[in-house]
Write a protein that holds these residues in place. Structure first.
Motif, PDB file in Angstrom:
ATOM      1  N   TYR A   1     -13.289 -31.830 -16.491  1.00 41.67           N
ATOM      2  CA  TYR A   1     -13.439 -33.155 -16.095  1.00 41.67           C
ATOM      3  C   TYR A   1     -12.065 -33.917 -16.825  1.00 41.67           C
ATOM      4  O   TYR A   1     -12.042 -35.020 -16.518  1.00 41.67           O
ATOM      5  N   GLU A   2     -11.092 -33.203 -17.134  1.00 41.55           N
ATOM      6  CA  GLU A   2      -9.994 -33.856 -18.312  1.00 41.55           C
ATOM      7  C   GLU A   2      -8.894 -34.559 -17.094  1.00 41.55           C
ATOM      8  O   GLU A   2      -7.812 -35.209 -17.016  1.00 41.55           O
ATOM      9  N   ASP A   3      -9.491 -33.420 -15.230  1.00 40.61           N
ATOM     10  CA  ASP A   3      -8.609 -34.331 -15.152  1.00 40.61           C
ATOM     11  C   ASP A   3      -8.620 -35.052 -13.547  1.00 40.61           C
ATOM     12  O   ASP A   3      -7.914 -34.932 -12.495  1.00 40.61           O
TER      13      ASP A   3
ATOM     14  N   LEU B   1     -24.875 -44.673 -24.865  1.00 41.68           N
ATOM     15  CA  LEU B   1     -23.548 -44.476 -25.862  1.00 41.68           C
ATOM     16  C   LEU B   1     -22.154 -45.011 -25.461  1.00 41.68           C
ATOM     17  O   LEU B   1     -22.396 -44.593 -24.454  1.00 41.68           O
ATOM     18  N   GLU B   2     -22.188 -45.847 -26.367  1.00 46.25           N
ATOM     19  CA  GLU B   2     -20.660 -46.160 -25.995  1.00 46.25           C
ATOM     20  C   GLU B   2     -19.394 -45.920 -26.617  1.00 46.25           C
ATOM     21  O   GLU B   2     -19.967 -45.463 -27.997  1.00 46.25           O
ATOM     22  N   VAL B   3     -18.253 -45.637 -26.498  1.00 47.89           N
ATOM     23  CA  VAL B   3     -17.407 -44.699 -26.807  1.00 47.89           C
ATOM     24  C   VAL B   3     -16.223 -46.138 -27.221  1.00 47.89           C
ATOM     25  O   VAL B   3     -15.498 -46.603 -26.050  1.00 47.89           O
TER      26      VAL B   3
ATOM     27  N   ARG C   1     -10.214 -38.966 -25.033  1.00 42.44           N
ATOM     28  CA  ARG C   1     -10.820 -37.170 -25.280  1.00 42.44           C
ATOM     29  C   ARG C   1     -12.441 -37.232 -26.386  1.00 42.44           C
ATOM     30  O   ARG C   1     -12.727 -36.029 -26.491  1.00 42.44           O
ATOM     31  N   GLN C   2     -12.919 -38.383 -26.430  1.00 47.44           N
ATOM     32  CA  GLN C   2     -13.668 -37.752 -27.474  1.00 47.44           C
ATOM     33  C   GLN C   2     -15.202 -38.192 -26.522  1.00 47.44           C
ATOM     34  O   GLN C   2     -15.997 -37.653 -27.002  1.00 47.44           O
ATOM     35  N   LEU C   3     -14.829 -37.732 -25.246  1.00 46.89           N
ATOM     36  CA  LEU C   3     -16.465 -37.760 -24.458  1.00 46.89           C
ATOM     37  C   LEU C   3     -16.720 -36.635 -24.540  1.00 46.89           C
ATOM     38  O   LEU C   3     -18.151 -37.188 -24.280  1.00 46.89           O
ATOM     39  N   PRO C   4     -16.137 -35.387 -25.196  1.00 47.20           N
ATOM     40  CA  PRO C   4     -17.162 -34.026 -24.767  1.00 47.20           C
ATOM     41  C   PRO C   4     -17.899 -33.851 -26.340  1.00 47.20           C
ATOM     42  O   PRO C   4     -19.683 -34.043 -26.267  1.00 47.20           O
TER      43      PRO C   4
ATOM     44  N   LEU D   1     -25.407 -37.498 -27.105  1.00 45.95           N
ATOM     45  CA  LEU D   1     -26.506 -37.430 -26.498  1.00 45.95           C
ATOM     46  C   LEU D   1     -27.482 -36.943 -26.139  1.00 45.95           C
ATOM     47  O   LEU D   1     -28.793 -36.774 -25.944  1.00 45.95           O
ATOM     48  N   GLY D   2     -26.398 -35.660 -25.787  1.00 47.68           N
ATOM     49  CA  GLY D   2     -27.775 -34.711 -25.338  1.00 47.68           C
ATOM     50  C   GLY D   2     -28.132 -33.701 -25.735  1.00 47.68           C
ATOM     51  O   GLY D   2     -29.489 -32.961 -25.186  1.00 47.68           O
ATOM     52  N   ASP D   3     -27.072 -33.359 -26.958  1.00 42.35           N
ATOM     53  CA  ASP D   3     -27.851 -32.110 -27.762  1.00 42.35           C
ATOM     54  C   ASP D   3     -28.450 -32.646 -29.639  1.00 42.35           C
ATOM     55  O   ASP D   3     -29.194 -32.286 -29.696  1.00 42.35           O
TER      56      ASP D   3
END
Length: 155
Positions: free
Chosen positions: A24-26, A97-99, A104-107, A113-115
């Protein structure tokens, strides 16, 4: 900074996406191809924003098998032809959810959110994967000011 999850009504979005396989980083490479398609087709007037969709969990899916789409949010009048694909997210209730800051914080935000939030929320998702919307442009603001929303469709 990863904010708190809120539930709100979100308008329907129509996305023009281009497929990416791999980390995903790519995804930036796929965004480059997407920009080229819009440049060649003179489609910029239809662009309302930028978004991305990751279809697989990178904690369980091998990196080379991860599927995603780099997308533009587009108007209804935008022609969508290969290599683009049309994706719709309906209006309705979404967990948002706002970042703020680095991508790099997205994971970690997806994990929150999911866990954490979703299992304890009592909510039911709509059967669509979450998508992220980039609220500003990394070419126009410093990394610390980037704003991204992760939107999970709820029933």
């Amino acid at each position: 900074m990863i904010g708190e999850v809120t539930i709100r009504d979100v308008a329907a979005v129509r996305l023009a996406g281009i497929a990416h396989r791999g980390a995903y980083e790519d995804l930036e490479e796929a965004f480059g191809r997407l920009v080229n398609v819009f440049e060649e087709g003179l489609l910029w007037r239809h662009v309302l924003g930028a978004a991305a969709i990751g279809y697989d969990n990178p904690r369980v899916t091998p990196v080379d098998k991860l599927r995603s789409d780099a997308c533009f949010i587009v108007s209804e009048g935008c022609p969508i032809v290969a290599p683009l694909r049309e994706i719709h997210y309906p209006e309705g209730r979404y967990a948002v959810l706002e970042v703020t800051g680095s991508y790099r914080q997205l994971p970690q935000a997806y994990a929150k959110l999911g866990d954490e939030w979703y299992p304890a929320s009592g909510e039911t998702h709509r059967g669509l994967v979450a998508y992220e919307v980039y609220l500003n442009n990394p070419e126009e603001v410093p990394e610390r000011e980037l704003r991204t929303e992760i939107r999970l469709p709820l029933t």
